[in-house]
Write a protein that holds these residues in place. Structure first.
Motif, PDB file in Angstrom:
ATOM      1  N   GLU A 139      11.826   7.805  -1.403  1.00 26.55           N
ATOM      2  CA  GLU A 139      10.521   7.942  -2.349  1.00 26.55           C
ATOM      3  C   GLU A 139      10.340   9.472  -2.860  1.00 26.55           C
ATOM      4  O   GLU A 139      10.711  10.303  -2.004  1.00 26.55           O
ATOM      5  N   LEU A 140      10.156   9.751  -4.199  1.00 25.54           N
ATOM      6  CA  LEU A 140       9.678  10.925  -4.845  1.00 25.54           C
ATOM      7  C   LEU A 140       8.044  10.846  -4.612  1.00 25.54           C
ATOM      8  O   LEU A 140       7.634  10.013  -5.749  1.00 25.54           O
ATOM      9  N   MET A 141       7.497  11.528  -4.121  1.00 26.44           N
ATOM     10  CA  MET A 141       6.120  11.788  -3.978  1.00 26.44           C
ATOM     11  C   MET A 141       5.616  12.798  -5.049  1.00 26.44           C
ATOM     12  O   MET A 141       5.756  13.904  -4.851  1.00 26.44           O
ATOM     13  N   LEU A 142       4.948  12.382  -6.069  1.00 24.90           N
ATOM     14  CA  LEU A 142       4.534  12.996  -7.231  1.00 24.90           C
ATOM     15  C   LEU A 142       3.157  13.966  -6.746  1.00 24.90           C
ATOM     16  O   LEU A 142       2.744  13.708  -5.978  1.00 24.90           O
ATOM     17  N   GLY A 143       3.087  14.934  -7.979  1.00 28.72           N
ATOM     18  CA  GLY A 143       2.032  15.998  -7.733  1.00 28.72           C
ATOM     19  C   GLY A 143       0.780  15.281  -7.419  1.00 28.72           C
ATOM     20  O   GLY A 143      -0.135  15.765  -6.769  1.00 28.72           O
ATOM     21  N   GLY A 144       0.494  14.125  -8.019  1.00 29.80           N
ATOM     22  CA  GLY A 144      -0.747  13.540  -7.951  1.00 29.80           C
ATOM     23  C   GLY A 144      -1.124  12.993  -6.265  1.00 29.80           C
ATOM     24  O   GLY A 144      -2.295  12.547  -6.275  1.00 29.80           O
ATOM     25  N   SER A 145      -0.188  12.695  -5.625  1.00 28.03           N
ATOM     26  CA  SER A 145      -0.192  12.107  -4.373  1.00 28.03           C
ATOM     27  C   SER A 145      -0.767  13.320  -3.330  1.00 28.03           C
ATOM     28  O   SER A 145      -0.836  14.475  -3.611  1.00 28.03           O
ATOM     29  N   SER A 146      -1.001  13.183  -2.078  1.00 34.96           N
ATOM     30  CA  SER A 146      -1.740  13.918  -1.401  1.00 34.96           C
ATOM     31  C   SER A 146      -0.447  14.946  -0.579  1.00 34.96           C
ATOM     32  O   SER A 146      -0.419  15.016   0.694  1.00 34.96           O
ATOM     33  N   VAL A 147       0.587  15.513  -1.082  1.00 36.53           N
ATOM     34  CA  VAL A 147       1.582  16.048  -0.679  1.00 36.53           C
ATOM     35  C   VAL A 147       1.259  17.421  -0.671  1.00 36.53           C
ATOM     36  O   VAL A 147       1.077  17.899  -1.678  1.00 36.53           O
ATOM     37  N   ASN A 148       1.332  18.070   0.521  1.00 35.05           N
ATOM     38  CA  ASN A 148       0.756  19.530   0.616  1.00 35.05           C
ATOM     39  C   ASN A 148       1.787  20.468   0.030  1.00 35.05           C
ATOM     40  O   ASN A 148       1.269  21.434  -0.321  1.00 35.05           O
ATOM     41  N   SER A 149       3.074  20.258  -0.047  1.00 32.72           N
ATOM     42  CA  SER A 149       4.128  21.152  -0.364  1.00 32.72           C
ATOM     43  C   SER A 149       3.911  21.330  -2.166  1.00 32.72           C
ATOM     44  O   SER A 149       4.569  22.312  -2.430  1.00 32.72           O
TER      45      SER A 149
ATOM     46  N   THR B 153       0.856  -1.178   0.150  1.00 35.17           N
ATOM     47  CA  THR B 153      -0.138  -0.023  -0.104  1.00 35.17           C
ATOM     48  C   THR B 153       0.741   1.232   0.169  1.00 35.17           C
ATOM     49  O   THR B 153       0.991   1.967  -0.831  1.00 35.17           O
ATOM     50  N   VAL B 154       1.593   1.487   1.208  1.00 32.40           N
ATOM     51  CA  VAL B 154       2.165   2.876   1.198  1.00 32.40           C
ATOM     52  C   VAL B 154       3.422   2.843   0.347  1.00 32.40           C
ATOM     53  O   VAL B 154       3.658   4.047  -0.186  1.00 32.40           O
ATOM     54  N   LEU B 155       4.102   1.744   0.096  1.00 32.69           N
ATOM     55  CA  LEU B 155       5.318   1.942  -0.358  1.00 32.69           C
ATOM     56  C   LEU B 155       5.431   1.227  -1.904  1.00 32.69           C
ATOM     57  O   LEU B 155       6.234   0.807  -2.642  1.00 32.69           O
ATOM     58  N   SER B 156       4.094   1.503  -2.702  1.00 31.43           N
ATOM     59  CA  SER B 156       3.952   1.337  -3.828  1.00 31.43           C
ATOM     60  C   SER B 156       3.546   2.179  -4.896  1.00 31.43           C
ATOM     61  O   SER B 156       2.993   1.944  -6.095  1.00 31.43           O
ATOM     62  N   GLY B 157       4.183   3.511  -4.508  1.00 36.45           N
ATOM     63  CA  GLY B 157       3.948   4.550  -5.384  1.00 36.45           C
ATOM     64  C   GLY B 157       4.871   4.203  -6.594  1.00 36.45           C
ATOM     65  O   GLY B 157       5.884   3.670  -6.406  1.00 36.45           O
ATOM     66  N   PRO B 158       4.698   5.315  -7.443  1.00 36.07           N
ATOM     67  CA  PRO B 158       5.372   4.994  -8.817  1.00 36.07           C
ATOM     68  C   PRO B 158       6.937   5.408  -8.575  1.00 36.07           C
ATOM     69  O   PRO B 158       7.850   4.803  -9.453  1.00 36.07           O
TER      70      PRO B 158
ATOM     71  N   GLU C 227       7.879  15.803  -3.709  1.00 40.53           N
ATOM     72  CA  GLU C 227       8.355  15.787  -2.411  1.00 40.53           C
ATOM     73  C   GLU C 227       9.259  14.580  -2.160  1.00 40.53           C
ATOM     74  O   GLU C 227       8.852  13.548  -2.612  1.00 40.53           O
ATOM     75  N   LEU C 228      10.521  14.668  -1.626  1.00 40.49           N
ATOM     76  CA  LEU C 228      11.593  13.633  -1.102  1.00 40.49           C
ATOM     77  C   LEU C 228      11.071  13.037   0.184  1.00 40.49           C
ATOM     78  O   LEU C 228      11.093  14.179   1.067  1.00 40.49           O
ATOM     79  N   GLY C 229      10.992  11.903   0.472  1.00 40.55           N
ATOM     80  CA  GLY C 229      10.977  11.454   1.635  1.00 40.55           C
ATOM     81  C   GLY C 229      11.920  10.028   2.048  1.00 40.55           C
ATOM     82  O   GLY C 229      12.117   9.578   0.959  1.00 40.55           O
ATOM     83  N   PHE C 230      12.647   9.777   3.087  1.00 39.02           N
ATOM     84  CA  PHE C 230      13.503   8.943   3.410  1.00 39.02           C
ATOM     85  C   PHE C 230      13.503   8.634   4.755  1.00 39.02           C
ATOM     86  O   PHE C 230      13.154   9.289   5.425  1.00 39.02           O
ATOM     87  N   TRP C 231      13.762   7.372   4.975  1.00 36.78           N
ATOM     88  CA  TRP C 231      14.481   6.824   6.223  1.00 36.78           C
ATOM     89  C   TRP C 231      15.323   5.713   6.051  1.00 36.78           C
ATOM     90  O   TRP C 231      15.308   5.177   5.046  1.00 36.78           O
ATOM     91  N   LEU C 232      16.197   5.695   7.202  1.00 38.53           N
ATOM     92  CA  LEU C 232      17.304   4.506   7.135  1.00 38.53           C
ATOM     93  C   LEU C 232      17.322   3.865   8.477  1.00 38.53           C
ATOM     94  O   LEU C 232      16.994   4.464   9.600  1.00 38.53           O
TER      95      LEU C 232
END
Length: 180
Positions: free
Chosen positions: A73-83, A50-55, A91-96
């Motif tokens: 992940e790069l969250m593209l404009g079609g996602s629910s990213v506010n910025s 679900t969550v990690l299935s974005g393009p 928007e770039l998101g990451f964790w390690l």
């Protein structure tokens, strides 16, 4: 698939659930980024579906064994990213995983994702944020060239049913080219 000197950034597979769970269950990893620690490998498998299935969602893996140690992940404009304000922004998101902190792996992965965003996907701007107290994320953003833009108070974090302060930075394609 994208590669760096030490990393493979590849699509998630359901078989990554055990490795994902190994690092995502750590209470020092998810909560600072706004998500609850995983409770089981089954939950991690569901997150992959679900969550990690974005393009543009990638497993961060060491080249030596191709085992998952984090996510980017790069969250593209079609996602629910506010910025994200337009289709040529993301928007770039990451964790390690904690055993890999302090080795420069996420800045290495982030640099490749920025290259991918600007050269392959045609983005003009990439946003990145962090919640108050997440100094590691702030440092990664500074290391790869992001510039502070604004702070938002009272940002609702559903996983914890609480509000937090979020700091947003961005990097334009022109600024990125100048950093090279």
């Amino acid at each position: 698939m994208l590669t760096t000197k030490r990393l493979i950034l590849r699509r998630w597979e359901e078989s990554d659930a055990e490795s994902l769970y190994e690092y995502a269950k750590d209470p020092d990893v998810g909560p600072i980024a706004g998500w609850q620690p995983h409770k089981s490998a089954k939950e991690s498998r569901n997150i992959i579906k679900t969550v990690l299935s974005g393009p543009e969602a990638y497993a961060v893996c060491l080249k030596e064994d191709n085992k998952v140690i984090g996510a980017i992940e790069l969250m593209l404009g079609g996602s629910s990213v506010n910025s994200v304000k337009s289709d040529d922004e993301c928007e770039l998101g990451f964790w390690l995983g904690k055993p890999f902190w302090g080795q420069g792996l996420i800045p290495e992965a982030a640099r490749e994702m920025l290259r991918h965003a600007f050269e392959d996907l045609g983005m003009s701007k990439v946003w990145c944020g962090y919640y108050d107290g997440n100094e590691k994320s702030k440092r990664v953003q500074e290391k790869v060239g992001f510039r502070y833009q604004y702070t938002k108070e009272e940002v609702y974090v559903p996983a914890f049913n609480e509000n937090r302060t979020e700091h947003m930075s961005c990097l334009t394609k022109e600024e990125w080219k100048n950093e090279l």
